[in-house]
Structure formats: C-alpha cells, structure tokens
Design an enzyme around this catalytic site. Structure first.
Site, PDB file in Angstrom:
ATOM      1  N   GLY A  48       0.754  -1.238   0.000  1.00 47.38           N
ATOM      2  CA  GLY A  48       0.000   0.000   0.000  1.00 47.38           C
ATOM      3  C   GLY A  48       0.788   1.294   0.000  1.00 47.38           C
ATOM      4  N   GLU A 102       4.128   3.945   6.002  1.00 50.48           N
ATOM      5  CA  GLU A 102       2.933   3.103   5.878  1.00 50.48           C
ATOM      6  C   GLU A 102       1.836   3.891   5.158  1.00 50.48           C
ATOM      7  OE1 GLU A 102       1.561   0.482   5.591  1.00 50.48           O
ATOM      8  OE2 GLU A 102       0.888  -0.431   7.469  1.00 50.48           O
ATOM      9  N   ASP A 103       0.930   3.185   4.506  1.00 56.01           N
ATOM     10  CA  ASP A 103      -0.167   3.877   3.821  1.00 56.01           C
ATOM     11  C   ASP A 103      -1.222   4.351   4.814  1.00 56.01           C
ATOM     12  OD1 ASP A 103      -0.965   1.257   4.412  1.00 56.01           O
ATOM     13  OD2 ASP A 103      -1.805   0.844   2.427  1.00 56.01           O
ATOM     14  N   ASP A 106      -4.835   1.627  10.685  1.00 52.69           N
ATOM     15  CA  ASP A 106      -6.263   1.360  10.866  1.00 52.69           C
ATOM     16  C   ASP A 106      -6.461   0.783  12.273  1.00 52.69           C
ATOM     17  OD1 ASP A 106      -8.950   0.974  10.063  1.00 52.69           O
ATOM     18  OD2 ASP A 106      -8.531  -1.038   9.346  1.00 52.69           O
ATOM     19  N   LYS A 134      -6.695   6.413  10.872  1.00 57.12           N
ATOM     20  CA  LYS A 134      -8.133   6.204  11.066  1.00 57.12           C
ATOM     21  C   LYS A 134      -8.326   5.909  12.559  1.00 57.12           C
ATOM     22  CE  LYS A 134     -10.002   3.488   7.516  1.00 57.12           C
ATOM     23  NZ  LYS A 134     -10.518   2.169   7.067  1.00 57.12           N
ATOM     24  N   PHE A 155     -14.040   3.185   4.609  1.00 54.70           N
ATOM     25  CA  PHE A 155     -13.121   2.424   3.770  1.00 54.70           C
ATOM     26  C   PHE A 155     -12.722   3.274   2.577  1.00 54.70           C
ATOM     27  CE2 PHE A 155     -11.648  -0.616   0.670  1.00 54.70           C
ATOM     28  CZ  PHE A 155     -10.769  -1.337   1.458  1.00 54.70           C
ATOM     29  N   ASP A 162      -5.954  -0.420  -1.787  1.00 57.95           N
ATOM     30  CA  ASP A 162      -6.789  -1.251  -2.661  1.00 57.95           C
ATOM     31  C   ASP A 162      -8.068  -1.705  -1.986  1.00 57.95           C
ATOM     32  OD1 ASP A 162      -5.381  -3.094  -0.840  1.00 57.95           O
ATOM     33  OD2 ASP A 162      -6.292  -4.665  -2.058  1.00 57.95           O
ATOM     34  N   ARG A 168      -5.445   0.511  -6.635  1.00 64.32           N
ATOM     35  CA  ARG A 168      -4.169   1.066  -6.167  1.00 64.32           C
ATOM     36  C   ARG A 168      -3.626   2.135  -7.112  1.00 64.32           C
ATOM     37  NH1 ARG A 168      -2.322  -2.072  -1.856  1.00 64.32           N
ATOM     38  NH2 ARG A 168      -2.665  -4.312  -1.992  1.00 64.32           N
TER      39      ARG A 168
HETATM   40  P1  IMP Z   1      -4.022  -2.211  10.412  1.00 68.43           P
HETATM   41  O1  IMP Z   1      -5.457  -2.559  10.675  1.00 68.43           O
HETATM   42  O2  IMP Z   1      -3.628  -0.905  11.073  1.00 68.43           O
HETATM   43  O3  IMP Z   1      -3.125  -3.338  10.759  1.00 68.43           O
HETATM   44  O4  IMP Z   1      -3.909  -1.923   8.847  1.00 68.43           O
HETATM   45  C1  IMP Z   1      -3.392  -2.894   8.000  1.00 68.43           C
HETATM   46  C2  IMP Z   1      -3.446  -2.532   6.557  1.00 68.43           C
HETATM   47  O5  IMP Z   1      -4.802  -2.601   6.142  1.00 68.43           O
HETATM   48  C3  IMP Z   1      -2.997  -1.164   6.102  1.00 68.43           C
HETATM   49  O6  IMP Z   1      -1.623  -1.074   5.958  1.00 68.43           O
HETATM   50  C4  IMP Z   1      -3.682  -1.082   4.757  1.00 68.43           C
HETATM   51  O7  IMP Z   1      -2.901  -1.718   3.774  1.00 68.43           O
HETATM   52  C5  IMP Z   1      -4.974  -1.846   4.999  1.00 68.43           C
HETATM   53  N1  IMP Z   1      -6.110  -0.917   5.192  1.00 68.43           N
HETATM   54  C6  IMP Z   1      -6.600  -0.417   6.347  1.00 68.43           C
HETATM   55  N2  IMP Z   1      -7.635   0.401   6.140  1.00 68.43           N
HETATM   56  C7  IMP Z   1      -7.824   0.429   4.792  1.00 68.43           C
HETATM   57  C8  IMP Z   1      -8.740   1.134   3.931  1.00 68.43           C
HETATM   58  O8  IMP Z   1      -9.606   1.922   4.336  1.00 68.43           O
HETATM   59  N3  IMP Z   1      -8.587   0.885   2.598  1.00 68.43           N
HETATM   60  C9  IMP Z   1      -7.650   0.053   2.090  1.00 68.43           C
HETATM   61  N4  IMP Z   1      -6.768  -0.596   2.847  1.00 68.43           N
HETATM   62  C10 IMP Z   1      -6.854  -0.411   4.188  1.00 68.43           C
HETATM   63 MG    MG Z   2      -0.289  -1.289   4.373  1.00 60.59          MG
END
Ligand code: IMP
Ligand code: MG
Length: 178
Positions: A48, A102-103, A106, A134, A155, A162, A168
């Site tokens: 991402g 990081e992108d 979440d 987020k 989302f 993606d 992407r």
């Molecule tokens: P985590 O929940 O913080 O571990 O996030 C893990 C990964 O989920 C991120 O690095 C993104 O690649 C993906 N992700 C989280 N939220 C979104 C979203 O809203 N759209 C797309 N990918 C997401």
């Molecule tokens: Mg990611």
C-alpha cells in the site's frame, strides 16, 4: 458527484491528488528538519505505501536510505486480525534511525507487529510516518509521529490503497459511498 465502481462498491473522491501532494510536502519538511545529518533508513511497507514512499522521497533533501518490507493481512474491507510475518528486511538496522512508511494505520495491529519485530534488532530510533490515520479503529496504541491525513471510519481506495486488489493505481483517494 462522480463515482467509480470497484467490484461491488461505489466510491467517490474524498482527497484529491493536489491535497495529497500538499500534505506530503508538509510531512517531508518535518522529516527534513528532524533528521538533518542523521541519514535515516526509511522502510516502506508494501504494497500500500508505494505511491506515498515515492512522493515523500522526492521531497526529502536529506541523506537517507530506502528499503521495503511486506506483510499481508488485509482481505476485503475488514482486517482479518491475522497479521503475517514480516518479510524482506535483509539489511542490518542496528544503530540506525528508522522511519517506517505506511499507507494507513487502521487497527494499528500491523504497526504494532512491525515495532515488535524490529525493536529487538537494536535500531537507534524508530518513528512511524503514515499517509493516513483512522483513529476510530485503533485496537492497540501506536504512536504515529508523522501523518498527512486523519480520516473518519470509512473504507478508502486509491493512491496505493486497494479494495480486494483493485484501485491502487488511482491518483486520488476515494471514499466508499454508503
Ligand atoms: P491495520 O489494521 O492498522 O493493521 O492496517 C493494516 C493494513 O490494512 C494497512 O496497511 C492497509 O494496507 C490496509 N487498510 C486499512 N484500512 C484500509 C482502507 O480503508 N482501505 C484500504 N486498505 C486499508
Ligand atoms: Mg499497508
């Protein structure tokens, strides 16, 4: 409002490419200021982060290295909770100033696992720079020092992010339309 369809969902632009570039310039200026003469090692988390990494790097005027790692944990629009192992970290990070790129943070589980994995390798310092936060979804506390945008619990796709493998390549960021 113009929308696009990806798989079964409709999306509408929420953050334009101009806004993205403007905020990335601000984040880069903060990093340029904080890491002057430190030669940090940037570690981009694939897939991402690739657009964010590219645009951020173009705005850094300090000496720095870049490397990429990968986890895969995300399927569809909900985090599975299964965070896989970190792969691709081949160089030594001992004594280095690390900036993780990081992108989106979440639930925070990916960054938590990343910190857990690299902290024992004795870097000098670790900071996280995430394009997007987020905060409503955080499940574990993660300190993100640099971020471009904070968004509500929606989302999003585009600019590296993606929805089930698609979207992407979009230059803007889109919100799922309710
Ligand atoms: P985590 O929940 O913080 O571990 O996030 C893990 C990964 O989920 C991120 O690095 C993104 O690649 C993906 N992700 C989280 N939220 C979104 C979203 O809203 N759209 C797309 N990918 C997401
Ligand atoms: Mg990611």
């Amino acid at each position: 409002m113009s929308t696009i369809k990806i798989h079964d969902k409709l999306f509408a632009v929420s953050i334009t490419q101009n806004m993205i570039q403007e905020e990335i310039k601000r984040v880069a200026a903060e990093i340029n200021r904080d890491y002057k003469n430190k030669r940090p090692l940037m570690i981009g988390v694939l897939n991402g982060s690739f657009m964010f990494v590219a645009d951020l790097m173009k705005n850094l005027n300090i000496e720095c290295n870049i490397s990429f790692v990968k986890f895969s944990s995300y399927e569809g629009t909900e985090t599975t909770g299964n965070i896989n192992q970190l792969i691709g970290l081949t160089e030594s990070i001992e004594g280095r100033d690390i900036i993780i790129l990081e992108d989106i943070v979440d639930t925070g589980l990916t960054m938590h696992k990343m910190l857990e994995t690299i902290t024992p390798l004795n870097p000098k310092s670790i900071a996280i720079a995430s394009l997007i936060l987020k905060p409503a979804r955080l499940k574990v506390p993660v300190y993100v020092k640099y971020s471009a945008f904070t968004i509500p619990d929606r989302f999003i796709v585009g600019y590296g992010l993606d929805y089930d493998g698609l979207g992407r390549n979009l230059p803007d960021i889109y919100d799922a339309v309710e």
